[in-house]
Motif scaffolding. Structure first.
Motif, PDB file in Angstrom:
ATOM      1  N   UNK A 201       0.811  -1.212   0.000  1.00  0.00           N
ATOM      2  CA  UNK A 201       0.000   0.000   0.000  1.00  0.00           C
ATOM      3  C   UNK A 201       0.842   1.259   0.000  1.00  0.00           C
ATOM      4  N   UNK A 202       0.365   2.276   0.705  1.00  0.00           N
ATOM      5  CA  UNK A 202       1.008   3.587   0.657  1.00  0.00           C
ATOM      6  C   UNK A 202       2.362   3.615   1.367  1.00  0.00           C
ATOM      7  N   UNK A 203       2.670   2.609   2.172  1.00  0.00           N
ATOM      8  CA  UNK A 203       4.010   2.540   2.740  1.00  0.00           C
ATOM      9  C   UNK A 203       5.046   2.459   1.641  1.00  0.00           C
ATOM     10  N   UNK A 204       4.881   1.474   0.755  1.00  0.00           N
ATOM     11  CA  UNK A 204       5.800   1.297  -0.371  1.00  0.00           C
ATOM     12  C   UNK A 204       5.688   2.451  -1.364  1.00  0.00           C
ATOM     13  N   UNK A 205       4.477   2.927  -1.590  1.00  0.00           N
ATOM     14  CA  UNK A 205       4.273   3.959  -2.608  1.00  0.00           C
ATOM     15  C   UNK A 205       4.743   5.335  -2.151  1.00  0.00           C
ATOM     16  N   UNK A 206       4.500   5.686  -0.891  1.00  0.00           N
ATOM     17  CA  UNK A 206       4.690   7.076  -0.474  1.00  0.00           C
ATOM     18  C   UNK A 206       5.651   7.226   0.694  1.00  0.00           C
ATOM     19  N   UNK A 217       9.402  -5.305  -1.785  1.00  0.00           N
ATOM     20  CA  UNK A 217       9.134  -5.690  -3.175  1.00  0.00           C
ATOM     21  C   UNK A 217      10.031  -6.839  -3.632  1.00  0.00           C
ATOM     22  N   UNK A 218      11.259  -6.898  -3.141  1.00  0.00           N
ATOM     23  CA  UNK A 218      12.227  -7.834  -3.716  1.00  0.00           C
ATOM     24  C   UNK A 218      12.527  -9.084  -2.893  1.00  0.00           C
ATOM     25  N   UNK A 219      12.272  -9.064  -1.597  1.00  0.00           N
ATOM     26  CA  UNK A 219      12.798 -10.140  -0.758  1.00  0.00           C
ATOM     27  C   UNK A 219      11.864 -11.326  -0.557  1.00  0.00           C
ATOM     28  N   UNK A 220      10.599 -11.225  -0.964  1.00  0.00           N
ATOM     29  CA  UNK A 220       9.647 -12.264  -0.576  1.00  0.00           C
ATOM     30  C   UNK A 220       8.785 -12.795  -1.714  1.00  0.00           C
ATOM     31  N   UNK A 221       8.658 -12.074  -2.803  1.00  0.00           N
ATOM     32  CA  UNK A 221       7.619 -12.370  -3.786  1.00  0.00           C
ATOM     33  C   UNK A 221       8.153 -12.758  -5.163  1.00  0.00           C
ATOM     34  N   UNK A 222       7.294 -13.448  -5.887  1.00  0.00           N
ATOM     35  CA  UNK A 222       7.495 -13.735  -7.314  1.00  0.00           C
ATOM     36  C   UNK A 222       6.504 -12.955  -8.163  1.00  0.00           C
ATOM     37  N   UNK A 223       5.454 -12.431  -7.526  1.00  0.00           N
ATOM     38  CA  UNK A 223       4.416 -11.614  -8.149  1.00  0.00           C
ATOM     39  C   UNK A 223       4.076 -10.528  -7.140  1.00  0.00           C
ATOM     40  N   UNK A 224       3.818  -9.296  -7.611  1.00  0.00           N
ATOM     41  CA  UNK A 224       3.621  -8.225  -6.643  1.00  0.00           C
ATOM     42  C   UNK A 224       2.641  -7.186  -7.176  1.00  0.00           C
ATOM     43  N   UNK A 266       8.212  -0.843 -10.555  1.00  0.00           N
ATOM     44  CA  UNK A 266       9.244  -1.197 -11.541  1.00  0.00           C
ATOM     45  C   UNK A 266      10.606  -0.701 -11.101  1.00  0.00           C
ATOM     46  N   UNK A 267      10.636   0.516 -10.564  1.00  0.00           N
ATOM     47  CA  UNK A 267      11.903   1.073 -10.078  1.00  0.00           C
ATOM     48  C   UNK A 267      12.459   0.231  -8.935  1.00  0.00           C
ATOM     49  N   UNK A 268      11.612  -0.091  -7.965  1.00  0.00           N
ATOM     50  CA  UNK A 268      12.052  -0.876  -6.823  1.00  0.00           C
ATOM     51  C   UNK A 268      12.418  -2.295  -7.228  1.00  0.00           C
ATOM     52  N   UNK A 269      11.619  -2.884  -8.108  1.00  0.00           N
ATOM     53  CA  UNK A 269      11.828  -4.264  -8.528  1.00  0.00           C
ATOM     54  C   UNK A 269      13.175  -4.448  -9.217  1.00  0.00           C
ATOM     55  N   UNK A 270      13.648  -3.408  -9.885  1.00  0.00           N
ATOM     56  CA  UNK A 270      14.915  -3.500 -10.620  1.00  0.00           C
ATOM     57  C   UNK A 270      16.134  -3.403  -9.714  1.00  0.00           C
ATOM     58  N   UNK A 271      15.942  -3.045  -8.441  1.00  0.00           N
ATOM     59  CA  UNK A 271      17.083  -2.796  -7.563  1.00  0.00           C
ATOM     60  C   UNK A 271      17.938  -4.038  -7.333  1.00  0.00           C
ATOM     61  N   UNK A 272      17.328  -5.214  -7.359  1.00  0.00           N
ATOM     62  CA  UNK A 272      18.094  -6.435  -7.110  1.00  0.00           C
ATOM     63  C   UNK A 272      18.510  -7.134  -8.392  1.00  0.00           C
ATOM     64  N   UNK A 273      18.246  -6.503  -9.545  1.00  0.00           N
ATOM     65  CA  UNK A 273      18.660  -7.086 -10.818  1.00  0.00           C
ATOM     66  C   UNK A 273      17.786  -8.212 -11.306  1.00  0.00           C
ATOM     67  N   UNK A 274      16.671  -8.484 -10.615  1.00  0.00           N
ATOM     68  CA  UNK A 274      15.743  -9.530 -11.032  1.00  0.00           C
ATOM     69  C   UNK A 274      14.358  -8.911 -11.146  1.00  0.00           C
ATOM     70  N   UNK A 275      13.627  -9.274 -12.190  1.00  0.00           N
ATOM     71  CA  UNK A 275      12.316  -8.688 -12.424  1.00  0.00           C
ATOM     72  C   UNK A 275      11.216  -9.730 -12.243  1.00  0.00           C
ATOM     73  N   UNK A 276      10.051  -9.270 -11.786  1.00  0.00           N
ATOM     74  CA  UNK A 276       8.891 -10.122 -11.588  1.00  0.00           C
ATOM     75  C   UNK A 276       7.665  -9.424 -12.167  1.00  0.00           C
TER      76      UNK A 276
END
Length: 444
Positions: A201-206, A217-224, A266-276
């Motif tokens: 929610x707004x934690x990640x967004x704002x 965004x990156x440590x737990x999921x394969x879909x987000x 998309x910006x956050x997802x790219x931080x670890x070099x892997x996309x979902x």
């Protein structure tokens, strides 16, 4: 949304005190997006243009036995979900299928999994439900832990909002156990190779900075996915003004802001070099009791299209309405959805028809300021999706096609129109409102 969702608003005020400001920084029109390390280099388009980095489209689902067996690798399939439904009768299924729904994101414990399976639909529940099987393609870890638990590795009591203290140590002004919540709940799910999904929610967004939000965004999921209901949420607009420095409600109530949710992920997802795959979230009623307006049909369609233009790989509808004169947990099935259901049916029909196009890697090309665009190439034909950007305005816009594309005219899909293209590869069209969109079929 889940049992925590109705109390999220109270948690927001507490989290905000410790949060860091994040300013929306989107990709400028025509500016190439960075390619994350570890991903294949974007291949040139037939017009000599690069492709937008992506997770791989339908091929992404090949890595999971459940989604592969379910046919999610088929380019003609595009996930269209509804949040937290109850599936009891064939009539429930019929109404959902008619609306274009093919996936249930979270379900009541009374839902009939065999009925879902029999009808060729799919489920992403937060735990194994009775008689579950091949219809269950993924697991939901939880909803909005970024909001009610906050960014941190403190201990978690196991409580959800409203059940007592949340984090250890107990400091309601500094909830910082969200990472512990995510890890704990993920570890409780079956170890069966199904992908893991979470919504934020707004934690990640704002409220959170890139480092804090990036871990969610990156440590737990394969879909987000990420939900902020810009069109209806009273508090979202206040946060837009106070945190993002938006000037007034008019800047908030725009379809283009749903695209910004995708950009942020998309910006956050790219931080670890892997996309979902990143899914869109769009409301169809009044999500919260304090919301003062109902989302309008054209706003639903515009929010969905903005999300797709910015790279959403699926769409989820928030099917509950807790505010206003018509309250329901089944908006798309009952009288509360009499205005929005036709719009959902229409845009979902367009998505299904264009699924093979949407499931291709987008071409990197900008069409100037004032519009958000997505350019696709499929079987020798180009498709341009366009609508006003967050800073744009309705009115006429001229599109200059990439070199090598010089058709005499372009087809405006779903509108029974054709537009002339001049000798320099330009054509002009009009957008009547901030949520208007056009899809152009361009045959070289």
């Amino acid at each position: 949304m889940t049992r925590a969702s109705r109390l999220v608003l109270a948690a927001v005020a507490l989290l905000a005190a410790a949060a860091l400001v994040w300013v929306v920084v989107g990709r400028s029109e025509g500016e190439p997006a960075p390619s994350p390390s570890g991903t294949a280099a974007p291949r040139p388009d037939v017009a000599g243009l690069p492709r937008v980095p992506w997770e791989g489209g339908p091929a992404y689902y090949d890595r999971f036995a459940s989604t592969k067996a379910a046919g999610w690798t088929n380019p003609a399939f595009f996930p269209i979900g509804v949040w937290y439904e109850s599936v009891i009768t064939q009539d429930d299924v019929n109404k959902d299928v008619e609306a274009g729904i093919n996936t249930y994101i979270e379900l009541t414990e009374t839902s009939d999994m065999a009925l879902i399976r029999k009808n060729g639909l799919f489920a992403v529940p937060s735990k194994p439900l009775k008689d579950y099987g091949a219809e269950t393609v993924a697991w939901l870890i939880t909803d909005e832990a970024d909001m009610w638990a906050g960014p941190g590795d403190d201990g978690w009591t196991g409580n959800f909002p409203g059940e007592g203290p949340l984090c250890v140590p107990d400091d309601p002004h500094k909830e910082r156990c969200g990472y512990t919540v995510m890890k704990t709940l993920k570890d409780r799910l079956p170890k069966d190779g199904r992908p893991h999904y979470a919504n934020y929610g707004k934690g990640v967004m704002i409220y959170q900075n890139d480092r804090q939000a990036g871990r969610f965004v990156n440590d737990y999921t394969d879909l987000v996915s990420l939900d902020v209901y810009w069109y209806t949420s009273y508090f979202a607009c206040l946060d837009g003004q106070n945190w993002l420095h938006w000037a007034g409600e008019d800047r908030c109530r725009r379809a283009a802001n749903y695209g910004l949710l995708i950009d942020r992920q998309r910006k956050l997802d790219a931080l670890d070099g892997k996309l979902q795959p990143i899914y869109a979230f769009v409301e169809v009623g009044r999500p919260a009791a304090e919301d003062r307006r109902q989302i309008e049909p054209d706003e639903v369609k515009g929010a969905v299209m903005s999300s797709l233009i910015h790279g959403a790989r699926g769409v989820i509808y928030f099917n509950h309405s807790f505010g206003g004169p018509c309250q329901s947990q089944h908006v798309l099935r009952d009288a509360c959805g009499v205005t929005t259901r036709p719009a959902v049916i229409e845009v979902n029909r367009q998505i299904r028809q264009l699924a093979p196009v949407l499931n291709t890697q987008s071409v990197e090309y900008g069409f100037g300021p004032g519009v958000d665009t997505m350019l696709k190439a499929h079987q020798g034909v180009y498709y341009l999706f366009a609508m006003p950007s967050a800073e744009g305005r309705p009115g006429a816009h001229t599109f200059a096609l990439p070199g090598g594309l010089s058709p005499g005219q372009v087809e405006v899909m779903f509108e029974n129109r054709r537009l002339p293209v001049d000798a320099s590869g330009r054509f002009t069209d009009t957008f009547t409102s901030e949520n208007s969109y056009h899809i152009y079929r361009i045959t070289p």
